[in-house]
Every structure is written in structure tokens, then in C-alpha cells.
Design a protein around this motif. Sequence first.
Motif, mmCIF file in Angstrom:
data_model
loop_
_atom_site.group_PDB
_atom_site.id
_atom_site.type_symbol
_atom_site.label_atom_id
_atom_site.label_comp_id
_atom_site.label_asym_id
_atom_site.label_seq_id
_atom_site.Cartn_x
_atom_site.Cartn_y
_atom_site.Cartn_z
ATOM 1 N N ALA A 334 -2.485 3.534 20.474
ATOM 2 C CA ALA A 334 -2.544 2.945 21.816
ATOM 3 C C ALA A 334 -3.114 1.542 21.805
ATOM 4 O O ALA A 334 -3.309 0.938 22.849
ATOM 5 N N LYS A 335 -3.377 0.990 20.617
ATOM 6 C CA LYS A 335 -3.954 -0.349 20.547
ATOM 7 C C LYS A 335 -2.920 -1.400 20.925
ATOM 8 O O LYS A 335 -1.741 -1.251 20.642
ATOM 9 N N HIS A 336 -3.399 -2.471 21.551
ATOM 10 C CA HIS A 336 -2.489 -3.547 21.938
ATOM 11 C C HIS A 336 -2.149 -4.441 20.757
ATOM 12 O O HIS A 336 -1.139 -5.125 20.749
ATOM 13 N N LYS A 337 -3.039 -4.436 19.742
ATOM 14 C CA LYS A 337 -2.784 -5.224 18.549
ATOM 15 C C LYS A 337 -2.592 -4.279 17.377
ATOM 16 O O LYS A 337 -3.022 -3.148 17.379
ATOM 17 N N GLY A 338 -1.958 -4.772 16.311
ATOM 18 C CA GLY A 338 -1.703 -3.935 15.151
ATOM 19 C C GLY A 338 -0.380 -3.212 15.283
ATOM 20 O O GLY A 338 0.340 -3.339 16.269
ATOM 21 N N VAL A 339 -0.076 -2.412 14.259
ATOM 22 C CA VAL A 339 1.219 -1.739 14.238
ATOM 23 C C VAL A 339 1.087 -0.240 14.313
ATOM 24 O O VAL A 339 2.055 0.483 14.133
ATOM 25 N N GLY A 340 -0.133 0.286 14.579
ATOM 26 C CA GLY A 340 -0.275 1.715 14.760
ATOM 27 C C GLY A 340 -0.196 2.518 13.482
ATOM 28 O O GLY A 340 0.271 3.642 13.486
ATOM 29 N N LEU A 341 -0.643 1.939 12.351
ATOM 30 C CA LEU A 341 -0.544 2.633 11.067
ATOM 31 C C LEU A 341 -1.893 3.051 10.506
ATOM 32 O O LEU A 341 -1.956 3.943 9.669
ATOM 33 N N GLY A 342 -2.993 2.425 10.946
ATOM 34 C CA GLY A 342 -4.280 2.576 10.288
ATOM 35 C C GLY A 342 -4.731 4.002 10.102
ATOM 36 O O GLY A 342 -5.060 4.427 8.994
ATOM 37 N N LEU A 343 -4.776 4.787 11.182
ATOM 38 C CA LEU A 343 -5.292 6.144 11.087
ATOM 39 C C LEU A 343 -4.330 7.061 10.341
ATOM 40 O O LEU A 343 -4.763 7.961 9.616
ATOM 41 N N ALA A 344 -3.028 6.846 10.506
ATOM 42 C CA ALA A 344 -2.048 7.654 9.771
ATOM 43 C C ALA A 344 -2.204 7.444 8.266
ATOM 44 O O ALA A 344 -2.194 8.393 7.472
ATOM 45 N N ILE A 345 -2.358 6.192 7.852
ATOM 46 C CA ILE A 345 -2.545 5.880 6.441
ATOM 47 C C ILE A 345 -3.874 6.441 5.949
ATOM 48 O O ILE A 345 -3.966 7.020 4.865
ATOM 49 N N SER A 346 -4.918 6.274 6.763
ATOM 50 C CA SER A 346 -6.253 6.713 6.361
ATOM 51 C C SER A 346 -6.286 8.212 6.103
ATOM 52 O O SER A 346 -6.874 8.674 5.124
ATOM 53 N N ARG A 347 -5.658 8.990 6.977
ATOM 54 C CA ARG A 347 -5.628 10.447 6.742
ATOM 55 C C ARG A 347 -4.849 10.767 5.475
ATOM 56 O O ARG A 347 -5.241 11.650 4.698
ATOM 57 N N SER A 348 -3.739 10.054 5.235
ATOM 58 C CA SER A 348 -2.954 10.277 4.023
ATOM 59 C C SER A 348 -3.796 10.013 2.774
ATOM 60 O O SER A 348 -3.760 10.770 1.806
ATOM 61 N N ILE A 349 -4.572 8.931 2.802
ATOM 62 C CA ILE A 349 -5.439 8.593 1.657
ATOM 63 C C ILE A 349 -6.499 9.674 1.461
ATOM 64 O O ILE A 349 -6.757 10.119 0.336
ATOM 65 N N ALA A 350 -7.116 10.114 2.566
ATOM 66 C CA ALA A 350 -8.155 11.145 2.475
ATOM 67 C C ALA A 350 -7.596 12.434 1.886
ATOM 68 O O ALA A 350 -8.211 13.054 1.008
ATOM 69 N N GLN A 351 -6.430 12.847 2.352
ATOM 70 C CA GLN A 351 -5.827 14.086 1.856
ATOM 71 C C GLN A 351 -5.385 13.950 0.413
ATOM 72 O O GLN A 351 -5.438 14.916 -0.356
ATOM 73 N N ASN A 352 -4.966 12.752 0.013
ATOM 74 C CA ASN A 352 -4.584 12.519 -1.374
ATOM 75 C C ASN A 352 -5.794 12.626 -2.309
ATOM 76 O O ASN A 352 -5.652 12.882 -3.506
ATOM 77 N N HIS A 353 -6.987 12.445 -1.744
ATOM 78 C CA HIS A 353 -8.227 12.589 -2.514
ATOM 79 C C HIS A 353 -8.787 14.004 -2.424
ATOM 80 O O HIS A 353 -9.905 14.260 -2.894
ATOM 81 N N GLY A 354 -8.055 14.918 -1.788
ATOM 82 C CA GLY A 354 -8.542 16.287 -1.650
ATOM 83 C C GLY A 354 -9.444 16.491 -0.453
ATOM 84 O O GLY A 354 -10.098 17.530 -0.329
#
Length: 401
Positions: A334-354
Motif C-alpha cells: 500500500a506504499k505510495h513509493k517503491g514497487v511493493g516487493l520488500g516484504l515479499a522478498i524478505s519473507r522469501s529470504i527468511a524462509q530460505n534460511h529456515g
Amino acid sequence: MAHDSVIDQDEDSAAVTEARLASVFDTAADGMVVINDRGQVLAFNKASERLFGYEASELLGRNVSRIMPEDYAKAHDHYLQNYLDTGNKKIIGIGREVQARHKDGTVFPIELSVGEAATPCGRQFIGILRDLRSRKQMEDRLAKTQAQLLHMTRISALDEMGAAIAHELNQPLTAVLLYLQTVSRKTRADGSLDPLVLDVIDKAVREAGRASEIIQRMRQLVEKKAPARETIDVGELVGNCLEMAELGSGEGRSFLHADVEERLPPLKADPVQIRQVLINLLRNAREAVADRPDRKVVLSVRRSGNGLEFRVRDNGPGVPEELADKLFRAFSGAKHKGVGLGLAISRSIAQNHGGDLRLEEGGDGGGASFLLTLPLDPPEAEPDEFLENSVIEDKLAKGHA
């Protein structure tokens, strides 16, 4: 007798032809509607019943405008009469997209083709109607996919530009650092400068070195490389993240705080990727409290069993309930700036680390709280798992939303 036999054969043939036409009419996949020159429905096939929700008996003898939206219905009789008077064809023989109306009032797109036939009962018009909703949905999905690809292209371009800028800045900054170090050594050897001036030079050397380290970390964030787990000092990691998160704020670290449990064991993870996750969470929190007079963002770290819990909590307005479910979906922020990827990527990274990343229930005093959990010594990713996650990271994970 022979004459009667021919008549019977003609009647039988006509009956067979009529039965065939009725069969085709009712088994056609597309809707078929026949009207007379007064707009009254003469025939309404099974496909049309499914399309509009009406039984044929409900429409036979009634004006066809019942299956049209109000604005179409008002103009239909006028268009029909105008054609009968002038012979000017505007839709007959030409397929076009129009709007139709279901029995429940729903308006939906259809493709309409109209043909005309002269009969002993007068002129009749047959309309063939094809539901366009599934095609429209497919077109919408395609448009969204194309927009996502455009976002990815822009991110890739930003990756390259960011790496190039960091590289170019690092060279003159390194030169400045070397010059300052040379001046410091020379003046100390000669004893020709006031101690206060020497202290200022030393501070300049430290700040230049700090700036160089920041640029190196920025380069690491945009470099495309496979996850490389290392042993990380948690306190140092938290300090670096707070330092990076305040870049561009124009303020000090007055409202960015750390609360790290003492004697934490080292963490085994990819330092670049975990830094990226924490910096993204801290910057989101910083933006969330930007309008508050009593701004506060806390990054706390606690041990929990065989893992660590990194919690980023702010005292902002919190996450609206309607956004919570889709918060971690790419391109849905819902941010006005950015492309809406930060949290999606962050969860992917966290899950990739177990581990995992989730939004916690609102804490005391409101605000938002994000919890990143990571195992202290995660199992190595299987080849298939690594490939699956690296596709996301290689294409998306370079740049904060």
C-alpha cells in the motif's frame, strides 16, 4: 396417390430439417437470440438461458432490451427503427463488443454478431452472443504480468546503476581517505599543527572510512550472488543495520534504537541478505512514524530455543486489518513509493534460511511489530530448494520496496 406421396415426403423432409435446425440451435455453445422487427424475442436457446439466467418462456414475446443494460435498452428500439427506415447498417454483419445484463442485474461484456433474414412473417434478426468474461480476466492477468515484468526490468536497471554509482563513488572517497591519512601522519611527525586540528583530521579520517564501509555494504546489497552463509556477530549486525536504515533521513538516530540481549551466540546466515531484510523493516518502520511527534522504532533481538528472534516494533498507526492478509504478496503493497516487493522478498529470504517473517498482533500502544525468526545453525538448502528461491532473489531481491 403419387402426388400425395410427394407431399408427404416434402413434409417429412421439412420436419427433419426443422428438427436439425432446432437441435443445432439448442446445442450451440454460444447464445443465440432471434427477434422480429419490433424487437420481440422469438427464440432463445439453451446457451442464452445459461448466459443470462432467464428461461426462454420468460422472454418469448417480450422486448429483447430485457437483457441489455439500461443505457443500451433505451437506445435499442430507436436504432432498430432507424435501420428499418434508412437501411443504414451499424451492427448488422459486423461483430462488436457490447454490454449485456444478467437476470440478477449483473452487467458483463459479450461479443455480439447480428444477421438478418427475410421470412414470410417479416424481417427477423438473429444475434450470436459470446461471453467475454473469461477472456477479459485473462487479458487483465496478462496486463498485470506485463506490469510486473516492467517492474522487474526497472529493478534490474536500478541494480546495475546502483552498483556503478557505488563503484564510482568509492574511488574518489578512497583517495580522500588516503590523502587525509597522509596529512595526519606527516603533521604528527613534524609536530607542526595544533592538537585540535589533528583531532579534526582524525575525525575526518574516521568519517571517510565509515562512508567507504557504507558504500561497500550498498554494493553488496545489489550484487547478484548465491546465498553465502557466514558466522555473524549479532551486535555488529544490528549496529550496521541501524546505520544503513538512517541513511537519507536527514536526522540522527534519535528514534532508532537497539535492544539486544547480552551474550547471544553468533548467527550462521548470509549477512548481506539478512541485512537487507532488517534494513527494509527498519525503513518501513521509519516511514510509518514519520508524522508522529514521539517517534520510536526499536530493533530487539532475543534468543528463543535454537534460534533468534529479531523484532522491529514502531509506535506508528499500525497495519490496517484489510491489508494484513496480502502484506507479504509481491506488488500488493500500500506504499505510495517503491514497487511493493520488500516484504515479499524478505519473507522469501527468511524462509530460505529456515526461518520466517510475520506480522505480529498490535502491541501495547498500537504500532506495528514484525518478527523475523532465524535458526542459529540452519540446515543447508537442498539443490531444488535453492534453485526455487534463488529465482526469486536473483530477479527481485536487489533493491528495497
